[in-house]
Design a protein around this motif. Structure first.
Motif, PDB file in Angstrom:
ATOM      1  N   ALA A  71       1.390 -10.560  -4.223  1.00  0.00           N
ATOM      2  CA  ALA A  71       0.282  -9.649  -4.727  1.00  0.00           C
ATOM      3  C   ALA A  71      -0.751 -10.183  -5.546  1.00  0.00           C
ATOM      4  O   ALA A  71      -1.965  -9.784  -5.648  1.00  0.00           O
ATOM      5  N   ILE A  72      -0.321 -11.209  -6.362  1.00  0.00           N
ATOM      6  CA  ILE A  72      -1.401 -11.831  -7.192  1.00  0.00           C
ATOM      7  C   ILE A  72      -2.250 -12.580  -6.384  1.00  0.00           C
ATOM      8  O   ILE A  72      -3.696 -12.567  -6.543  1.00  0.00           O
ATOM      9  N   ASP A  73      -1.709 -13.121  -5.138  1.00  0.00           N
ATOM     10  CA  ASP A  73      -2.830 -13.957  -4.408  1.00  0.00           C
ATOM     11  C   ASP A  73      -3.643 -12.961  -3.665  1.00  0.00           C
ATOM     12  O   ASP A  73      -5.010 -13.342  -3.137  1.00  0.00           O
ATOM     13  N   ARG A  74      -3.223 -11.643  -3.334  1.00  0.00           N
ATOM     14  CA  ARG A  74      -3.854 -10.837  -2.470  1.00  0.00           C
ATOM     15  C   ARG A  74      -4.802 -10.041  -3.616  1.00  0.00           C
ATOM     16  O   ARG A  74      -6.113  -9.907  -3.194  1.00  0.00           O
ATOM     17  N   THR A  88      -6.545   2.636  -9.198  1.00  0.00           N
ATOM     18  CA  THR A  88      -5.480   3.007  -8.237  1.00  0.00           C
ATOM     19  C   THR A  88      -5.444   1.894  -6.971  1.00  0.00           C
ATOM     20  O   THR A  88      -6.510   2.172  -6.221  1.00  0.00           O
ATOM     21  N   THR A  89      -4.474   1.237  -6.841  1.00  0.00           N
ATOM     22  CA  THR A  89      -4.491   0.250  -5.445  1.00  0.00           C
ATOM     23  C   THR A  89      -3.348   0.875  -4.781  1.00  0.00           C
ATOM     24  O   THR A  89      -2.715   1.773  -5.084  1.00  0.00           O
ATOM     25  N   HIS A  90      -3.497   0.402  -3.545  1.00  0.00           N
ATOM     26  CA  HIS A  90      -2.435   0.749  -2.516  1.00  0.00           C
ATOM     27  C   HIS A  90      -0.934   0.230  -3.050  1.00  0.00           C
ATOM     28  O   HIS A  90      -0.073   1.199  -2.879  1.00  0.00           O
ATOM     29  N   ASP A  91      -0.955  -0.806  -3.905  1.00  0.00           N
ATOM     30  CA  ASP A  91       0.360  -1.041  -4.502  1.00  0.00           C
ATOM     31  C   ASP A  91       0.898   0.094  -5.410  1.00  0.00           C
ATOM     32  O   ASP A  91       2.028   0.408  -5.579  1.00  0.00           O
ATOM     33  N   HIS A  92       0.003   0.585  -5.981  1.00  0.00           N
ATOM     34  CA  HIS A  92       0.472   1.978  -7.181  1.00  0.00           C
ATOM     35  C   HIS A  92       0.882   2.921  -6.224  1.00  0.00           C
ATOM     36  O   HIS A  92       2.068   3.804  -6.298  1.00  0.00           O
ATOM     37  N   MET A  94       2.120   3.048  -3.058  1.00  0.00           N
ATOM     38  CA  MET A  94       3.234   2.655  -2.428  1.00  0.00           C
ATOM     39  C   MET A  94       4.175   2.879  -3.466  1.00  0.00           C
ATOM     40  O   MET A  94       5.546   3.254  -2.963  1.00  0.00           O
ATOM     41  N   LEU A  95       4.287   2.224  -4.408  1.00  0.00           N
ATOM     42  CA  LEU A  95       5.213   2.494  -5.463  1.00  0.00           C
ATOM     43  C   LEU A  95       5.715   3.935  -5.953  1.00  0.00           C
ATOM     44  O   LEU A  95       6.940   4.039  -5.997  1.00  0.00           O
ATOM     45  N   GLU A  96       4.441   4.763  -5.870  1.00  0.00           N
ATOM     46  CA  GLU A  96       4.863   6.251  -6.278  1.00  0.00           C
ATOM     47  C   GLU A  96       5.631   6.499  -5.166  1.00  0.00           C
ATOM     48  O   GLU A  96       6.760   7.472  -5.340  1.00  0.00           O
ATOM     49  N   GLN A  97       5.368   6.410  -4.040  1.00  0.00           N
ATOM     50  CA  GLN A  97       6.249   6.921  -2.677  1.00  0.00           C
ATOM     51  C   GLN A  97       7.706   6.281  -3.046  1.00  0.00           C
ATOM     52  O   GLN A  97       8.642   7.231  -2.470  1.00  0.00           O
ATOM     53  N   GLU A  98       7.678   5.103  -3.164  1.00  0.00           N
ATOM     54  CA  GLU A  98       9.060   4.810  -3.379  1.00  0.00           C
ATOM     55  C   GLU A  98      10.020   5.203  -4.425  1.00  0.00           C
ATOM     56  O   GLU A  98      11.256   5.365  -4.115  1.00  0.00           O
ATOM     57  N   LEU A  99       9.344   5.502  -5.436  1.00  0.00           N
ATOM     58  CA  LEU A  99       9.993   6.346  -6.306  1.00  0.00           C
ATOM     59  C   LEU A  99      10.316   7.604  -6.223  1.00  0.00           C
ATOM     60  O   LEU A  99      11.358   8.144  -6.345  1.00  0.00           O
ATOM     61  N   ALA A 100       9.380   8.384  -5.584  1.00  0.00           N
ATOM     62  CA  ALA A 100       9.704   9.813  -5.074  1.00  0.00           C
ATOM     63  C   ALA A 100      11.090   9.787  -4.169  1.00  0.00           C
ATOM     64  O   ALA A 100      12.036  10.568  -4.197  1.00  0.00           O
ATOM     65  N   ASP A 101      10.980   8.739  -3.261  1.00  0.00           N
ATOM     66  CA  ASP A 101      12.108   8.748  -2.323  1.00  0.00           C
ATOM     67  C   ASP A 101      13.578   8.546  -3.114  1.00  0.00           C
ATOM     68  O   ASP A 101      14.442   8.866  -2.531  1.00  0.00           O
ATOM     69  N   LEU A 102      13.489   7.445  -4.123  1.00  0.00           N
ATOM     70  CA  LEU A 102      14.475   6.895  -4.656  1.00  0.00           C
ATOM     71  C   LEU A 102      15.308   8.263  -5.592  1.00  0.00           C
ATOM     72  O   LEU A 102      16.372   8.392  -5.335  1.00  0.00           O
ATOM     73  N   ALA A 278      -4.382   0.980 -15.579  1.00  0.00           N
ATOM     74  CA  ALA A 278      -3.337   0.921 -14.833  1.00  0.00           C
ATOM     75  C   ALA A 278      -2.521  -0.245 -14.936  1.00  0.00           C
ATOM     76  O   ALA A 278      -2.933  -1.375 -15.135  1.00  0.00           O
ATOM     77  N   LEU A 279      -1.420  -0.264 -14.644  1.00  0.00           N
ATOM     78  CA  LEU A 279      -0.505  -1.510 -14.354  1.00  0.00           C
ATOM     79  C   LEU A 279      -0.981  -2.414 -13.359  1.00  0.00           C
ATOM     80  O   LEU A 279      -1.808  -2.007 -12.379  1.00  0.00           O
ATOM     81  N   PRO A 280      -1.053  -3.566 -13.523  1.00  0.00           N
ATOM     82  CA  PRO A 280      -1.411  -4.818 -12.633  1.00  0.00           C
ATOM     83  C   PRO A 280      -0.851  -4.452 -11.388  1.00  0.00           C
ATOM     84  O   PRO A 280       0.288  -4.260 -11.234  1.00  0.00           O
ATOM     85  N   PRO A 281      -1.654  -4.617 -10.151  1.00  0.00           N
ATOM     86  CA  PRO A 281      -0.981  -4.240  -8.785  1.00  0.00           C
ATOM     87  C   PRO A 281       0.199  -5.105  -8.561  1.00  0.00           C
ATOM     88  O   PRO A 281       1.221  -4.650  -8.000  1.00  0.00           O
ATOM     89  N   ALA A 282       0.218  -6.414  -9.148  1.00  0.00           N
ATOM     90  CA  ALA A 282       1.301  -7.273  -8.874  1.00  0.00           C
ATOM     91  C   ALA A 282       2.403  -6.926  -9.502  1.00  0.00           C
ATOM     92  O   ALA A 282       3.801  -6.872  -8.922  1.00  0.00           O
ATOM     93  N   CYS A 283       2.323  -6.172 -10.433  1.00  0.00           N
ATOM     94  CA  CYS A 283       3.658  -5.296 -11.206  1.00  0.00           C
ATOM     95  C   CYS A 283       4.257  -4.359 -10.355  1.00  0.00           C
ATOM     96  O   CYS A 283       5.480  -4.257 -10.355  1.00  0.00           O
ATOM     97  N   ALA A 284       3.388  -3.634  -9.822  1.00  0.00           N
ATOM     98  CA  ALA A 284       3.601  -2.414  -8.972  1.00  0.00           C
ATOM     99  C   ALA A 284       4.312  -3.128  -7.667  1.00  0.00           C
ATOM    100  O   ALA A 284       5.424  -2.507  -7.167  1.00  0.00           O
ATOM    101  N   ALA A 285       3.991  -4.152  -7.168  1.00  0.00           N
ATOM    102  CA  ALA A 285       4.497  -4.697  -5.972  1.00  0.00           C
ATOM    103  C   ALA A 285       5.792  -5.443  -6.379  1.00  0.00           C
ATOM    104  O   ALA A 285       6.714  -5.069  -5.414  1.00  0.00           O
TER     105      ALA A 285
END
Ligand code: PMP
Length: 406
Positions: A71-74, A88-92, A94-102, A278-285
């Motif tokens: 994610a840092i490279d990207r 708001t990046t795609h990583d944020h 996607m992470l929110e979707q992951e958490l909702a699913d969890l 917002a959190l760094p996208p790399a942290c979200a990834a």
């Protein structure tokens, strides 16, 4: 007024009580947890860490690191803005979707830390629900307490882990008023676990929302790491689950998972969400990779529980007093701030073992402790050495042995 003089005097009185907080400056090294380098005025020393909240060592997991590197490279380093203004990046998302699913919830919302998520969500809900009353467990974390205080809503404290007392409190409130029951699943300092089903029974009977902090349980309990509510099949009965990405998931950040409407409401009104980068996208990834890994792998959780049981067994054998609980947190009770710090200092200086002393105000006076957090990466030899070292200090200092004082 001489401001610095005032600050110095206040700090001195903290120090006189034995409650001044000293940092242990550590250098974590990739792939080497629980070993770390401890920086001291006379150089560095290799230590074994026994008090980390990176409970499973996921902060060093290859899948998490490679997601972060990728994610840092990207994306580069920072998010570049608040969530509303370019952050708001795609990583944020996607992470929110992951958490909702969890947590089996329709939605989730990210914050920069677990502290901020509690503070912001509780402030917003309790201040904006008209006439809201918050029923708060007596053992709740500072982040919830501060959120309630800031909301200026009426607060009623119920006895710790006591659904009967909660019912007594709820019965006194006008049934038409909105109510939030705020509590934790695993309490961080005593390691005891809430009677979630019974609390839900009472809350449902009185039409109250349930707000559950699973900060010390997510990643660690439940078949997919959804926490105690998942393990007990209760996620659907909780209105809002709050968690952290900074402990078992090994990264940083906090979140709530709840209905779409509730998350959108907090997103729209919470200053702690709106007005901060917002959190760094790399942290979200990285956090997403960690959650995904722990959703499908039980081996870390199994080994974690095995290590915890081994530590408890040895403490029992040696008669070193520790609180009994059903979680992964092993509080070794000392009951005196000066002795607590002395034991911690001796462990660090003489044995290369790092366990931070936990003193007032984190815990009540007289219950000072060493909070030991075993992890899957502690070996049998690490445990043996910890016990030998603790045992030696206990004998030399003639500290009390026996069953833990609660
Ligand atoms: N809730 C509880 C119960 C906690 O113990 C903590 C932190 N120790 C938090 C929330 C805050 O989480 P974070 O460290 O992600 O800010």
């Amino acid at each position: 007024m001489n401001y610095d003089e005032f600050f110095r005097a206040e700090l001195q009185s903290l120090a006189d009580e034995g409650n001044y907080r000293h940092f242990a400056e550590l250098e974590r090294r990739q792939g080497d947890f629980p070993r770390a380098r401890h920086h001291r005025p006379d150089g560095t020393k290799e230590v074994t860490v026994w008090c980390s909240n990176d409970y499973l060592g996921m902060g060093q997991h290859p899948a998490v690191l490679s997601a972060m590197h990728e994610a840092i490279d990207r994306c580069g380093a920072g998010a570049g803005g608040t969530r509303n203004i370019s952050g708001t990046t795609h990583d944020h998302v996607m992470l929110e979707q992951e958490l909702a699913d969890l947590h089996h919830k329709p939605a989730a919302l990210l914050f920069t830390s677990g502290y901020v998520s509690n503070w912001a969500a509780i402030t917003t809900l309790a201040s904006r629900l008209p006439g809201c009353v918050v029923l708060s467990d007596a053992g709740n974390h500072a982040s919830m307490i501060e959120g309630i205080r800031h909301s200026r809503a009426e607060k009623i404290i119920f006895k710790h882990n006591d659904p009967q007392d909660l019912e007594r409190c709820l019965a006194q409130i006008d049934p038409k008023r909105p109510k939030i029951v705020a509590f934790e699943s695993v309490y961080s300092m005593d390691g005891d676990i809430a009677p979630i089903a019974k609390i839900c029974d009472v809350a449902e009977k009185y039409g109250a929302m349930t707000y559950l902090d699973e900060v010390h349980a997510v990643g660690l309990y439940g078949l997919r790491g959804g926490g105690i509510a998942e393990r007990e099949g209760l996620m659907d009965r909780i209105t809002l689950i709050e968690g952290t990405l900074g402990k078992a998931f090994g990264v940083v950040g906090g979140y709530i998972a709840a209905s779409t409407e509730l998350c959108d409401f907090v997103r729209s009104f919470a200053s702690g969400f709106i007005f901060t980068t917002a959190l760094p996208p790399a942290c979200a990834a990285a956090a997403r990779a960690s959650i995904q890994h722990l959703k499908q792998s039980n081996s870390e959780r199994e080994r974690h529980q095995n290590r915890v049981a081994a530590v408890r067994r040895q403490l029992d054998i040696m008669g070193v007093p520790h609180l009994k609980n059903d979680s992964h947190i092993v509080p070794v009770m000392v009951g005196n701030p000066v002795k607590c710090k002395m034991i911690s200092d001796r462990l660090l200086q003489d044995y290369g073992i790092y366990v931070q002393p936990i003193n007032y105000p984190t815990v009540p006076k007289g219950t000072e402790r060493l909070r030991i957090t075993p992890s899957p990466v502690h070996s049998d030899e690490d445990i043996r050495y910890l016990m030998e070292s603790l045992g030696a200090i206990w004998s030399e200092c003639a500290l009390a042995r026996g069953v833990a004082a609660a």
